[in-house]
Write a protein that holds these residues in place. Structure first.
Motif, PDB file in Angstrom:
ATOM      1  N   GLY A  79       0.842  -1.186   0.020  1.00 13.66           N
ATOM      2  CA  GLY A  79      -0.016  -0.104  -0.061  1.00 13.66           C
ATOM      3  C   GLY A  79       0.703   1.279   0.110  1.00 13.66           C
ATOM      4  O   GLY A  79       1.151   1.796   1.185  1.00 13.66           O
ATOM      5  N   GLY A  80       1.260   1.695  -1.307  1.00 14.42           N
ATOM      6  CA  GLY A  80       1.749   2.962  -1.200  1.00 14.42           C
ATOM      7  C   GLY A  80       3.270   2.983  -1.299  1.00 14.42           C
ATOM      8  O   GLY A  80       4.059   3.965  -1.043  1.00 14.42           O
ATOM      9  N   GLN A  81       4.074   1.895  -0.979  1.00 13.15           N
ATOM     10  CA  GLN A  81       5.643   2.037  -0.914  1.00 13.15           C
ATOM     11  C   GLN A  81       6.097   2.619  -2.325  1.00 13.15           C
ATOM     12  O   GLN A  81       7.126   2.817  -2.371  1.00 13.15           O
ATOM     13  CB  GLN A  81       6.114   0.722  -0.660  1.00 13.15           C
ATOM     14  N   ASP A  82       5.629   2.162  -3.587  1.00  9.55           N
ATOM     15  CA  ASP A  82       5.975   2.455  -4.578  1.00  9.55           C
ATOM     16  C   ASP A  82       5.923   4.137  -4.703  1.00  9.55           C
ATOM     17  O   ASP A  82       6.921   4.990  -5.224  1.00  9.55           O
ATOM     18  CB  ASP A  82       5.384   2.011  -5.652  1.00  9.55           C
ATOM     19  N   ARG A  83       4.775   4.555  -4.428  1.00  6.95           N
ATOM     20  CA  ARG A  83       4.552   6.063  -4.572  1.00  6.95           C
ATOM     21  C   ARG A  83       5.627   7.026  -3.425  1.00  6.95           C
ATOM     22  O   ARG A  83       6.020   7.955  -3.680  1.00  6.95           O
ATOM     23  CB  ARG A  83       3.206   6.401  -4.318  1.00  6.95           C
ATOM     24  N   GLU A  84       5.853   6.190  -2.252  1.00  6.05           N
ATOM     25  CA  GLU A  84       6.479   6.882  -1.355  1.00  6.05           C
ATOM     26  C   GLU A  84       7.972   6.722  -1.725  1.00  6.05           C
ATOM     27  O   GLU A  84       8.800   8.043  -1.888  1.00  6.05           O
ATOM     28  CB  GLU A  84       6.368   6.057  -0.140  1.00  6.05           C
ATOM     29  N   LEU A  85       8.383   6.022  -2.382  1.00  5.62           N
ATOM     30  CA  LEU A  85       9.837   6.041  -3.237  1.00  5.62           C
ATOM     31  C   LEU A  85       9.888   7.180  -4.268  1.00  5.62           C
ATOM     32  O   LEU A  85      10.854   7.805  -4.392  1.00  5.62           O
ATOM     33  CB  LEU A  85      10.201   4.541  -4.025  1.00  5.62           C
ATOM     34  N   GLY A  86       8.901   7.231  -5.088  1.00  2.00           N
ATOM     35  CA  GLY A  86       8.677   8.381  -6.131  1.00  2.00           C
ATOM     36  C   GLY A  86       8.859   9.791  -5.371  1.00  2.00           C
ATOM     37  O   GLY A  86       9.428  10.726  -5.721  1.00  2.00           O
ATOM     38  N   GLU A  87       8.121  10.054  -4.296  1.00  2.00           N
ATOM     39  CA  GLU A  87       8.026  11.094  -3.382  1.00  2.00           C
ATOM     40  C   GLU A  87       9.549  11.616  -2.978  1.00  2.00           C
ATOM     41  O   GLU A  87       9.866  12.765  -2.960  1.00  2.00           O
ATOM     42  CB  GLU A  87       7.157  11.178  -2.347  1.00  2.00           C
ATOM     43  N   ARG A  88      10.409  10.572  -2.620  1.00  2.00           N
ATOM     44  CA  ARG A  88      11.647  10.848  -2.041  1.00  2.00           C
ATOM     45  C   ARG A  88      12.506  11.188  -3.352  1.00  2.00           C
ATOM     46  O   ARG A  88      13.622  11.951  -3.208  1.00  2.00           O
ATOM     47  CB  ARG A  88      12.397   9.737  -1.149  1.00  2.00           C
ATOM     48  N   LEU A  89      12.315  10.753  -4.362  1.00  2.00           N
ATOM     49  CA  LEU A  89      13.121  11.027  -5.709  1.00  2.00           C
ATOM     50  C   LEU A  89      12.597  12.517  -6.092  1.00  2.00           C
ATOM     51  O   LEU A  89      13.683  13.268  -6.438  1.00  2.00           O
ATOM     52  CB  LEU A  89      12.785  10.062  -6.864  1.00  2.00           C
ATOM     53  N   PHE A  90      11.463  12.752  -5.960  1.00  2.00           N
ATOM     54  CA  PHE A  90      11.133  14.194  -6.009  1.00  2.00           C
ATOM     55  C   PHE A  90      11.819  15.085  -4.828  1.00  2.00           C
ATOM     56  O   PHE A  90      12.395  16.141  -5.451  1.00  2.00           O
ATOM     57  CB  PHE A  90       9.533  14.569  -6.126  1.00  2.00           C
ATOM     58  N   ASN A  91      11.992  14.758  -3.793  1.00  2.00           N
ATOM     59  CA  ASN A  91      12.613  15.421  -2.806  1.00  2.00           C
ATOM     60  C   ASN A  91      14.139  15.424  -3.145  1.00  2.00           C
ATOM     61  O   ASN A  91      14.712  16.493  -2.641  1.00  2.00           O
ATOM     62  CB  ASN A  91      12.341  14.650  -1.380  1.00  2.00           C
ATOM     63  N   LEU A  92      14.566  14.388  -3.689  1.00  2.00           N
ATOM     64  CA  LEU A  92      16.138  14.635  -4.115  1.00  2.00           C
ATOM     65  C   LEU A  92      16.302  15.502  -5.187  1.00  2.00           C
ATOM     66  O   LEU A  92      17.546  16.174  -5.365  1.00  2.00           O
ATOM     67  CB  LEU A  92      16.395  13.138  -4.526  1.00  2.00           C
ATOM     68  N   GLY A  93      15.155  16.002  -6.028  1.00  2.00           N
ATOM     69  CA  GLY A  93      15.329  17.035  -6.936  1.00  2.00           C
ATOM     70  C   GLY A  93      15.064  16.603  -8.426  1.00  2.00           C
ATOM     71  O   GLY A  93      15.280  17.168  -9.414  1.00  2.00           O
ATOM     72  N   LEU A  94      14.581  15.264  -8.599  1.00  2.00           N
ATOM     73  CA  LEU A  94      14.383  14.415  -9.864  1.00  2.00           C
ATOM     74  C   LEU A  94      12.838  14.925 -10.331  1.00  2.00           C
ATOM     75  O   LEU A  94      12.006  15.633  -9.563  1.00  2.00           O
ATOM     76  CB  LEU A  94      14.229  13.127  -9.810  1.00  2.00           C
ATOM     77  N   LYS A  95      12.818  14.952 -11.422  1.00  2.00           N
ATOM     78  CA  LYS A  95      11.510  15.313 -12.180  1.00  2.00           C
ATOM     79  C   LYS A  95      10.953  13.767 -12.958  1.00  2.00           C
ATOM     80  O   LYS A  95      11.756  12.828 -12.630  1.00  2.00           O
ATOM     81  CB  LYS A  95      11.709  16.452 -13.249  1.00  2.00           C
ATOM     82  N   SER A  96       9.669  13.916 -13.361  1.00  2.00           N
ATOM     83  CA  SER A  96       9.303  12.854 -13.883  1.00  2.00           C
ATOM     84  C   SER A  96       8.752  13.041 -15.232  1.00  2.00           C
ATOM     85  O   SER A  96       8.112  14.090 -15.634  1.00  2.00           O
ATOM     86  CB  SER A  96       8.221  11.903 -12.972  1.00  2.00           C
ATOM     87  N   LYS A  97       8.642  11.877 -16.298  1.00  2.66           N
ATOM     88  CA  LYS A  97       8.019  12.012 -17.312  1.00  2.66           C
ATOM     89  C   LYS A  97       7.061  10.983 -17.426  1.00  2.66           C
ATOM     90  O   LYS A  97       7.061   9.842 -16.917  1.00  2.66           O
ATOM     91  CB  LYS A  97       9.178  11.545 -18.522  1.00  2.66           C
TER      92      LYS A  97
ATOM     93  N   LYS B 140      16.381  10.321   2.381  1.00  3.36           N
ATOM     94  CA  LYS B 140      16.807   8.736   2.361  1.00  3.36           C
ATOM     95  C   LYS B 140      16.100   8.189   3.305  1.00  3.36           C
ATOM     96  O   LYS B 140      15.734   8.465   4.598  1.00  3.36           O
ATOM     97  CB  LYS B 140      18.317   9.130   2.735  1.00  3.36           C
ATOM     98  N   THR B 141      15.471   7.131   2.998  1.00  2.30           N
ATOM     99  CA  THR B 141      14.891   6.108   4.089  1.00  2.30           C
ATOM    100  C   THR B 141      15.831   5.459   5.277  1.00  2.30           C
ATOM    101  O   THR B 141      16.815   5.124   4.687  1.00  2.30           O
ATOM    102  CB  THR B 141      13.900   5.146   3.468  1.00  2.30           C
ATOM    103  N   PRO B 142      15.401   5.488   6.420  1.00  5.70           N
ATOM    104  CA  PRO B 142      16.491   5.134   7.296  1.00  5.70           C
ATOM    105  C   PRO B 142      16.603   3.417   7.299  1.00  5.70           C
ATOM    106  O   PRO B 142      17.617   2.916   7.688  1.00  5.70           O
ATOM    107  CB  PRO B 142      15.596   5.332   8.690  1.00  5.70           C
ATOM    108  N   ILE B 143      15.582   2.725   6.726  1.00  4.74           N
ATOM    109  CA  ILE B 143      15.545   1.341   6.563  1.00  4.74           C
ATOM    110  C   ILE B 143      15.364   1.057   5.116  1.00  4.74           C
ATOM    111  O   ILE B 143      14.150   0.669   4.744  1.00  4.74           O
ATOM    112  CB  ILE B 143      14.470   0.720   7.450  1.00  4.74           C
ATOM    113  N   GLY B 144      16.465   1.012   4.410  1.00  7.10           N
ATOM    114  CA  GLY B 144      16.129   0.695   2.750  1.00  7.10           C
ATOM    115  C   GLY B 144      17.410  -0.308   2.651  1.00  7.10           C
ATOM    116  O   GLY B 144      17.794  -1.206   3.565  1.00  7.10           O
ATOM    117  N   ILE B 145      17.910  -0.098   1.211  1.00  8.22           N
ATOM    118  CA  ILE B 145      19.035  -0.675   0.680  1.00  8.22           C
ATOM    119  C   ILE B 145      20.184  -0.996   1.611  1.00  8.22           C
ATOM    120  O   ILE B 145      20.706  -2.294   1.733  1.00  8.22           O
ATOM    121  CB  ILE B 145      19.631   0.235  -0.501  1.00  8.22           C
ATOM    122  N   ASP B 146      20.699  -0.210   2.557  1.00 10.40           N
ATOM    123  CA  ASP B 146      21.736  -0.139   3.191  1.00 10.40           C
ATOM    124  C   ASP B 146      21.721  -1.166   4.395  1.00 10.40           C
ATOM    125  O   ASP B 146      22.453  -1.697   5.058  1.00 10.40           O
ATOM    126  CB  ASP B 146      22.396   1.030   3.830  1.00 10.40           C
TER     127      ASP B 146
END
Length: 270
Positions: free
Chosen positions: A204-222, A262-268
Motif C-alpha cells: 500500500g503506497g511503498q512505490d509512491r513513497e519512493l517516488g516522493e523521495r526521488l522528487f525530494n532529491l530533485g528529480l522530475k518525472s516523465k 533517504k529512508t532510514p531502513i532501506g538498501i543499506d
C-alpha cells in the motif's frame, strides 16, 4: 547490460511464466531480468531454472525466506543484484508489450524517472492468454481482446494509440506522473541515493513513497502511460489490511511534510 528489468513474485508460477515470455520477445534485447522472489516455493525456482534454458535474456533469481509481505526488502536486494545503471520496475503479473523495454530506453533521461501504467484484464482473459498469444502479441490486439470478452471502454485507447497520438495522450492525461511499481524506471544511482524502498512499509503506497523521495532529491518525472504498455493479470489480494494502510499513509505524509530523501531502513539494511 544497458538496463535491468526488476519485478517481484510470490507463488504465482502461471502468471510469472507469461510475464517472462513477454520479456523474451522484446524488440530491445540488451537487458537482464531480475526476479525479486519474496519467499516462493520450490516450484517457482524450478520454473525459473527451466526458462533460463529456453530464452536468451539473462535471468537473475533473487530469493528471500517467506516472512510475510516483504516486497520492499526483496526489491532492494534486487537493486543490489542488478548489473546495469538503469532499472525498469514492473510486477510479476504484468505482461509487457514487445516494445516495452525499448520505450523505457528511448525516454530515459538524466534527472528524470519514467512513470507508466497498466491495463487491467479480467480473470477470464488473464487465464485464456497462451504463450502463442504473447509471442504473436494477440493479447495486445484490441480486436482479439474484444473477441475474448473485453468490454468497450475509453481506456481501450491504450491499445490503439501509436506515435504522435500516444505522446499527445501522455501530455494530456490528468494522471500524475508518480512512481508506479508496475511500470516505472530510473537510474540506479538515484535509487541508491535515496536508499531504495522503505522496508518499514508493506502493501500500500511503498512505490509512491519512493517516488516522493526521488522528487525530494530533485528529480522530475516523465509520463509514458500511453507509450509503455503492459497488461495486468487478475489476482486476489489477501495481504491488504487497514492497519498497514494507516501506517504506510503516515510514513508517506512524513516523507512529504519533512522532504525526506533517504529512508532510514532501506538498501543499506541489506
Amino acid at each position: 547490460m544497458e538496463m535491468s528489468v526488476i519485478f517481484s513474485t510470490y507463488n504465482s508460477e502461471e502468471w510469472l511464466e507469461k510475464v517472462i515470455i513477454g520479456f523474451s520477445v522484446q524488440t530491445f534485447r540488451n537487458f537482464e531480468i531480475i526476479i525479486a522472489d519474496d519467499g516462493s516455493r520450490e516450484t517457482t525456482k524450478q520454473l525459473i531454472d527451466r526458462l533460463k534454458t529456453e530464452i536468451d535474456i539473462p535471468i537473475i533469481h533473487v530469493w528471500q525466506e517467506d516472512n510475510g509481505f516483504q516486497k520492499s526488502q526483496i526489491l532492494n536486494k534486487a537493486i543490489l543484484a542488478s548489473t546495469s545503471e538503469y532499472l525498469i520496475f514492473t510486477d510479476g503479473d504484468c505482461i509487457p508489450r514487445q516494445d516495452f523495454v525499448e520505450v523505457h530506453n528511448n525516454f530515459r533521461e538524466k534527472g528524470y524517472f519514467l512513470s507508466g501504467g497498466y491495463f487491467k484484464l479480467p480473470m477470464d482473459i488473464s487465464k485464456a492468454i497462451t504463450k502463442e498469444d504473447i509471442v504473436h502479441q494477440r493479447c495486445f490486439d484490441i480486436n482479439w481482446l474484444k473477441q475474448n470478452g473485453l468490454p468497450s471502454s475509453y481506456k481501450n485507447i491504450k491499445f490503439t494509440s501509436k506515435g504522435l497520438m500516444s505522446k499527445l495522450l501522455n501530455f494530456l492525461t490528468p494522471t500524475n506522473a508518480s512512481w508506479n511499481g508496475h511500470n516505472s524506471s530510473g537510474w540506479k544511482k538515484d535509487l541508491i541515493a535515496i536508499n531504495g524502498f522503505n522496508q518499514e512499509m508493506q502493501y500500500g503506497g511503498q512505490d509512491r513513497e519512493l517516488g516522493e523521495r526521488l522528487f525530494n532529491l530533485g528529480l522530475k518525472s516523465k509520463q509514458i502511460r500511453y507509450s509503455a504498455i503492459c497488461v495486468h493479470l487478475d489476482h486476489k489480494r489477501g495481504y491488504v489490511n487497514e492497519e498497514t494502510w494507516k501506517k504506510n499513509h503516515a510514513i508517506r505524509k512524513n516523507t512529504r511534510d519533512n522532504k525526506v530523501v533517504k529512508t532510514p531502513i532501506g538498501i543499506d539494511s541489506n
